[in-house]
Structure formats: C-alpha cells, structure tokens
Design a protein around this motif. Structure first.
Motif, PDB file in Angstrom:
ATOM      1  N   ILE A 305       0.831  -1.211   0.000  1.00 50.51           N
ATOM      2  CA  ILE A 305       0.000   0.000   0.000  1.00 50.51           C
ATOM      3  C   ILE A 305       0.862   1.257   0.000  1.00 50.51           C
ATOM      4  N   LEU A 306       1.955   1.206   0.720  1.00 49.19           N
ATOM      5  CA  LEU A 306       2.831   2.381   0.806  1.00 49.19           C
ATOM      6  C   LEU A 306       3.662   2.614  -0.445  1.00 49.19           C
ATOM      7  N   THR A 307       4.161   1.533  -1.068  1.00 49.91           N
ATOM      8  CA  THR A 307       5.266   1.721  -2.018  1.00 49.91           C
ATOM      9  C   THR A 307       5.098   1.065  -3.380  1.00 49.91           C
ATOM     10  N   ASP A 308       4.085   0.225  -3.587  1.00 51.98           N
ATOM     11  CA  ASP A 308       4.055  -0.562  -4.821  1.00 51.98           C
ATOM     12  C   ASP A 308       3.118   0.033  -5.864  1.00 51.98           C
ATOM     13  N   GLY A 309       3.700   0.536  -6.940  1.00 48.95           N
ATOM     14  CA  GLY A 309       2.896   0.985  -8.071  1.00 48.95           C
ATOM     15  C   GLY A 309       2.412   2.413  -7.978  1.00 48.95           C
ATOM     16  N   LYS A 310       1.763   2.826  -9.052  1.00 49.46           N
ATOM     17  CA  LYS A 310       1.352   4.228  -9.173  1.00 49.46           C
ATOM     18  C   LYS A 310       0.216   4.611  -8.232  1.00 49.46           C
ATOM     19  N   ASN A 311      -0.483   3.628  -7.706  1.00 52.31           N
ATOM     20  CA  ASN A 311      -1.562   3.935  -6.758  1.00 52.31           C
ATOM     21  C   ASN A 311      -1.091   3.923  -5.308  1.00 52.31           C
ATOM     22  N   SER A 312       0.182   3.657  -5.089  1.00 52.42           N
ATOM     23  CA  SER A 312       0.691   3.593  -3.716  1.00 52.42           C
ATOM     24  C   SER A 312       0.741   4.981  -3.086  1.00 52.42           C
ATOM     25  N   ARG A 313       0.696   5.011  -1.772  1.00 49.57           N
ATOM     26  CA  ARG A 313       0.657   6.282  -1.040  1.00 49.57           C
ATOM     27  C   ARG A 313       1.883   7.158  -1.354  1.00 49.57           C
ATOM     28  N   LEU A 314       3.073   6.554  -1.299  1.00 53.08           N
ATOM     29  CA  LEU A 314       4.283   7.366  -1.480  1.00 53.08           C
ATOM     30  C   LEU A 314       4.486   7.770  -2.939  1.00 53.08           C
ATOM     31  N   TYR A 315       4.056   6.935  -3.872  1.00 54.29           N
ATOM     32  CA  TYR A 315       4.160   7.326  -5.282  1.00 54.29           C
ATOM     33  C   TYR A 315       3.310   8.572  -5.541  1.00 54.29           C
ATOM     34  N   GLN A 316       2.099   8.569  -5.024  1.00 52.20           N
ATOM     35  CA  GLN A 316       1.211   9.713  -5.250  1.00 52.20           C
ATOM     36  C   GLN A 316       1.726  10.968  -4.560  1.00 52.20           C
ATOM     37  N   ALA A 317       2.317  10.787  -3.377  1.00 55.51           N
ATOM     38  CA  ALA A 317       2.774  11.953  -2.617  1.00 55.51           C
ATOM     39  C   ALA A 317       4.107  12.501  -3.118  1.00 55.51           C
ATOM     40  N   LEU A 318       4.901  11.666  -3.794  1.00 53.99           N
ATOM     41  CA  LEU A 318       6.248  12.090  -4.185  1.00 53.99           C
ATOM     42  C   LEU A 318       6.472  12.052  -5.691  1.00 53.99           C
ATOM     43  N   THR A 319       6.250  10.922  -6.310  1.00 48.24           N
ATOM     44  CA  THR A 319       6.520  10.817  -7.744  1.00 48.24           C
ATOM     45  C   THR A 319       5.536  11.645  -8.555  1.00 48.24           C
ATOM     46  N   GLN A 354      13.332  17.450   2.101  1.00 48.66           N
ATOM     47  CA  GLN A 354      11.951  17.578   1.638  1.00 48.66           C
ATOM     48  C   GLN A 354      11.309  16.208   1.445  1.00 48.66           C
ATOM     49  N   VAL A 355      12.016  15.316   0.771  1.00 44.95           N
ATOM     50  CA  VAL A 355      11.465  13.992   0.453  1.00 44.95           C
ATOM     51  C   VAL A 355      11.304  13.158   1.716  1.00 44.95           C
ATOM     52  N   GLU A 356      12.293  13.187   2.604  1.00 42.62           N
ATOM     53  CA  GLU A 356      12.189  12.432   3.849  1.00 42.62           C
ATOM     54  C   GLU A 356      11.009  12.928   4.680  1.00 42.62           C
ATOM     55  N   LYS A 357      10.834  14.237   4.762  1.00 41.04           N
ATOM     56  CA  LYS A 357       9.753  14.824   5.555  1.00 41.04           C
ATOM     57  C   LYS A 357       8.388  14.352   5.036  1.00 41.04           C
ATOM     58  N   ALA A 359       7.727  11.648   3.209  1.00 39.54           N
ATOM     59  CA  ALA A 359       7.584  10.199   3.421  1.00 39.54           C
ATOM     60  C   ALA A 359       7.157   9.906   4.854  1.00 39.54           C
ATOM     61  N   VAL A 360       7.789  10.558   5.811  1.00 45.76           N
ATOM     62  CA  VAL A 360       7.439  10.343   7.211  1.00 45.76           C
ATOM     63  C   VAL A 360       6.013  10.815   7.476  1.00 45.76           C
ATOM     64  N   GLU A 361       5.621  11.947   6.895  1.00 50.47           N
ATOM     65  CA  GLU A 361       4.263  12.457   7.079  1.00 50.47           C
ATOM     66  C   GLU A 361       3.230  11.470   6.541  1.00 50.47           C
ATOM     67  N   GLN A 362       3.516  10.866   5.404  1.00 47.03           N
ATOM     68  CA  GLN A 362       2.585   9.902   4.826  1.00 47.03           C
ATOM     69  C   GLN A 362       2.442   8.657   5.709  1.00 47.03           C
ATOM     70  N   ILE A 363       3.548   8.212   6.269  1.00 47.44           N
ATOM     71  CA  ILE A 363       3.493   7.058   7.171  1.00 47.44           C
ATOM     72  C   ILE A 363       2.687   7.404   8.424  1.00 47.44           C
ATOM     73  N   GLU A 364       2.916   8.581   8.980  1.00 45.68           N
ATOM     74  CA  GLU A 364       2.172   9.004  10.167  1.00 45.68           C
ATOM     75  C   GLU A 364       0.683   9.163   9.853  1.00 45.68           C
ATOM     76  N   ARG A 365       0.375   9.639   8.673  1.00 46.59           N
ATOM     77  CA  ARG A 365      -1.031   9.770   8.274  1.00 46.59           C
ATOM     78  C   ARG A 365      -1.691   8.403   8.202  1.00 46.59           C
ATOM     79  N   LEU A 366      -0.984   7.429   7.630  1.00 45.20           N
ATOM     80  CA  LEU A 366      -1.534   6.069   7.547  1.00 45.20           C
ATOM     81  C   LEU A 366      -1.754   5.496   8.944  1.00 45.20           C
ATOM     82  N   LYS A 367      -0.799   5.730   9.843  1.00 45.19           N
ATOM     83  CA  LYS A 367      -0.938   5.226  11.209  1.00 45.19           C
ATOM     84  C   LYS A 367      -2.138   5.862  11.913  1.00 45.19           C
ATOM     85  N   ARG A 368      -2.381   7.137  11.615  1.00 45.90           N
ATOM     86  CA  ARG A 368      -3.467   7.859  12.284  1.00 45.90           C
ATOM     87  C   ARG A 368      -4.831   7.514  11.685  1.00 45.90           C
TER      88      ARG A 368
END
Length: 460
Positions: A305-319, A354-357, A359-368
C-alpha cells in the motif's frame, strides 16, 4: 506445457495437513508430513531434511541443497566466508575435480543442466535444473561436495579477486551502498550488521584454514535440506538420496546456534553515503518481526500500500509531485527480526530533507487514519498474482521454498498466501503503529558528488 502455479493447489482441497497414507514408505527415512503437494522426510542416518514435490508436466527436475548458514553465522574476521565458500564449492571435491576431468561444469554442461548458487543472511543454496534422466549424477555430485570439498589455497587466491570485484560493483551502486550502511547502522549487536559479501579486508585476508574451519562447522547433512521438484518418482528419488547421502555422518559437534539478540532501538538513526553519482536517494529502514511472525503478512500488505505501483501512497505523494523518479519498498524475509526498506530516488531539484519529511508524514497519516478496504483488496490481489507468477517452473518453486526453509518454516510456501488473504485494514493500521515508528527507524541518504576530473596537463 507450463507447470501449474503451486498456490492454486491450496485451493483444490483442505488437505494441507498430514497425509502419511499418500507418502511412499522407504527404508532409511522417517516420514514427517505432507503439506499441500510437498512431502517432508528425514534421513535416519544423519538427520538430512528432504522435501519432495513431484510434477510430471515437463521432463525436468530442479535439485537444490539449502545449507542453514549465511552471514548471520559469521563474525569479525570471517565476514563473507559463506559467500567465498559458495565460490569454492565449484572448484572441486574428492570425486569431482578438474584433475579427473569431471569438475562441476564438465559434468553439467554436456547434459544441458543450468546450475548456480546464492548466499544470503540466513542460508546458502546450490541448485541444478536438468532433464529428469540425469538425477543420479546430480545427487552424487551434490553429496560429494557436501563433505568432500578440496578447499585449496591455489583456488582461494584467484576466487578472492572475483569476490572482491563483486564487492566493488556493489560499492558503485547507490542502492546497494545505501542498503549496506543502513543495515550496519540499524544492527549494532546482531550479525545482520555485516553485509553478505563481507568487509573488504576480510575478503582479502581470510585464510584457507579459516575457511576450512567454517566449512567443517556448518556444512553437514543435519544442517541442510535437499529439495527435489519436478518429474521424478518419490521412491526412486529417496533411494538415490539415501545411497549418496547416508554414508555422510552427522556433524561431530552441535551446529552453533545464534543467541545474540538486537537490543531495543531507542531513537532514530541516520547515515549519509557520499559517492560519485547523479541523483540522490532517501532510504528508510523500519524494524519489523521475523518472517515467521504472525504480523509478517500484514507488514507485507502495508508495504504494498505504501510503495508498490502508481496507486501507492508514497508514489502519489512524491513521484506524482515530481519529487521522485519512483518508489520501492520491501520487507526482508529473514529468520530473525528484520527491516522493511523504503527507497526513494530523488527527482532533479528535490532535496533529501523535503522527500524524507513527506515520506514520514505519509506514514504518520496512515498510522493515524488507517487504510481503506479497497487498498487492502488491491494489495492482496497484487500479492497473490505475483506469488503465482513467481512459482512458474521447477526452479521458481524451489527458489521460493529456499527462502521459506531459511527463515525456519518451509510450510510458509502455502500458509503465507492464505495468511495474506486474511489481512484486514485494521491489521495494516495496527502493524504500522507498532513497527513504522521514527524511534525504531534508520534513515540513509545517498548524496551524489561529482567525480574527480583528471588534472589538465601543465602548459610548457
């Protein structure tokens, strides 16, 4: 005809349990269990574990020997020993060697067999894929080098340079260099701290006597699993295995067990790798449980969910925001508690901070906020499709079993797919909250630097 994807066998019936009546009774072996289509035996003479999976869809067999020894069994001075021994295992044994004109490639090339070996943190494996009529010579060859390895200094010296070249190629890869430094920082006590290739000085200086000592400690039948997949008759295969392996004794001393545990990490760690390159990379390692832990399936779904493919959370937030050229992530399936890696190569103009910040925000959002049922369903479907694809053919099946043997439970070959199907959105949020915490993370930056240019010649 292609072999059937093995995960489909699980769906045929609820027979993934003991089926002693279906297994051949063969002298010299103790039948352990049958799970799915795989039967497990133990060779009475020495404790060798044997896994048999007949498949008559093509006249091909893959024969694999997995030794339960890897870089987790190495210490300072012998780091990389398992990998160097992997190379030396092809240099000759008592009955198969170049002096007799029948070393490994001289035997296997004429019969069209493919063969290789791989080393990882928890295991080393050796395998051949070949026409099924050649099983006798393959079993004889592998049994001979289990305890009959010649281990000559004249072979170690040139092979050391080959291994050193592998090490140097890894040093030139931003991802491999960053992964190595993240692992080294994340583990301070456990030997996952050491890379599988070892440290350069150990590669260059380890003596043939040290390698012989390492070989004599770990390379025994009671520390190994023989896996046979393909077109064979189980009783005949067991007879061959007994013929060539039963004369080998058990280890004269107990195989050393690793009791070192990684202490709890109490704060974030950060490493920086500066090498020649063009674009930066941010890598994040989170501490996760071993592959046999009940939480491992949910961690796998979380990773997708976080990292695989164009629908992943981090792809949408970064790529999708032109901050990265892509995102990848994966959990290391290992015997002991491991790491989940996330790698984010930076797009031109993006900064590590910028990118690390983000990524961490997206992980925290998922946790919340958790994840949706649709995200879980898509991740599960993607995993199952890839699992089927990765099991197409005798070698692919054996390779998957190799990982499961190494982590400590070959039945994960079947059970993991079923466990993945049971993962819920609540499970994903729970493991994210439990494991994907900043204080248990190690972040690495690959910072590219311009390669030094040769000085211009002085004017006369």
């Amino acid at each position: 005809m292609k072999p059937k994807p093995l995960f489909l066998l699980v769906l045929l019936a609820s027979v993934a349990g003991l089926r002693a009546a279906d297994a051949p009774v063969t002298d010299g072996f103790h039948f352990v269990k049958t799970v799915g289509a795989i039967s497990e035996y133990t060779l009475d003479a020495n404790g060798l574990q044997v896994l048999l999976l007949p498949d008559h869809s093509a006249p091909v067999i893959t024969f694999m020997v997995t030794y339960r020894v890897g870089s987790r069994n190495e210490v300072t001075g012998t780091t990389g020993a398992t990998h160097l021994l992997e190379h030396l295992m092809f240099k000759g044994s008592v009955h198969f060697n170049k002096e007799q004109g029948n070393k490994v490639d001289q035997v296997l090339d004429p019969i069209g067999a493919t063969n290789n070996a791989t080393t990882w943190v928890d295991r080393t494996n050796y395998y051949e894929t070949f026409g099924s009529e050649h099983l006798p010579v393959i079993v004889e060859l592998e049994a001979d080098r289990m305890r009959g390895l010649l281990l000559r200094e004249s072979d170690r010296r040139p092979e050391m340079t080959v291994v050193r070249n592998e090490f140097e190629r890894g040093e030139n890869s931003p991802f491999q260099a960053l992964m190595k430094d993240i692992m080294s920082a994340a583990y301070v006590a456990h030997p996952y701290h050491h890379s599988t290739l070892g440290w350069r000085s150990d590669i260059e200086k380890v003596s043939i006597e040290k390698l012989r000592e390492f070989y004599d400690t770990f390379y025994w039948p009671d520390n190994a699993t023989v896996t046979v997949v393909g077109d064979f008759q189980p009783a005949a295969a067991l007879d061959l295995i007994r013929k060539y392996y039963a004369p080998i004794p058990r280890a004269p001393k107990p195989i050393p067990t690793l009791y070192t545990e990684e202490p709890e990490q109490t704060g974030p760690r950060h490493v920086v790798v500066k090498r020649a390159g063009r674009l930066g990379v941010v890598g994040i390692g989170h501490k996760i449980p071993a592959a046999t832990h009940p939480d491992a399936p949910a961690v796998t779904v979380l990773s997708l969910i976080l990292t695989d493919g164009k629908n992943s959370r981090l792809y949408q937030a970064l790529t999708d925001q032109s901050l990265s050229t892509g995102v990848s992530g994966f959990p290391f399936p290992t015997h002991d508690p491991s790491l989940h890696f996330t790698f984010i190569p930076l797009a031109p103009g993006a900064t590590h901070e910028q990118v690390e910040k983000i990524a961490v925000e997206q992980i925290e959002r998922l946790k919340r906020d958790g994840v949706t049922a649709a995200e879980v369903q898509a991740a599960v479907a993607k995993y199952l499709a890839d699992s089927a694809f990765q099991r197409d053919g005798t070698y692919a099946i054996a390779d998957n079993l190799n990982t499961d043997i190494a982590v400590g439970d070959w039945t994960l070959f079947y059970r993991l797919d079923d466990a993945i199907k049971q993962v819920t959105p609540a499970d994903v949020q729970r493991v994210a909250q439990k494991y994907f915490n900043v204080d248990q993370s190690t972040t690495g930056w690959f910072v590219p630097i311009a390669a030094a240019q040769p000085a211009a010649p002085a004017k006369k």
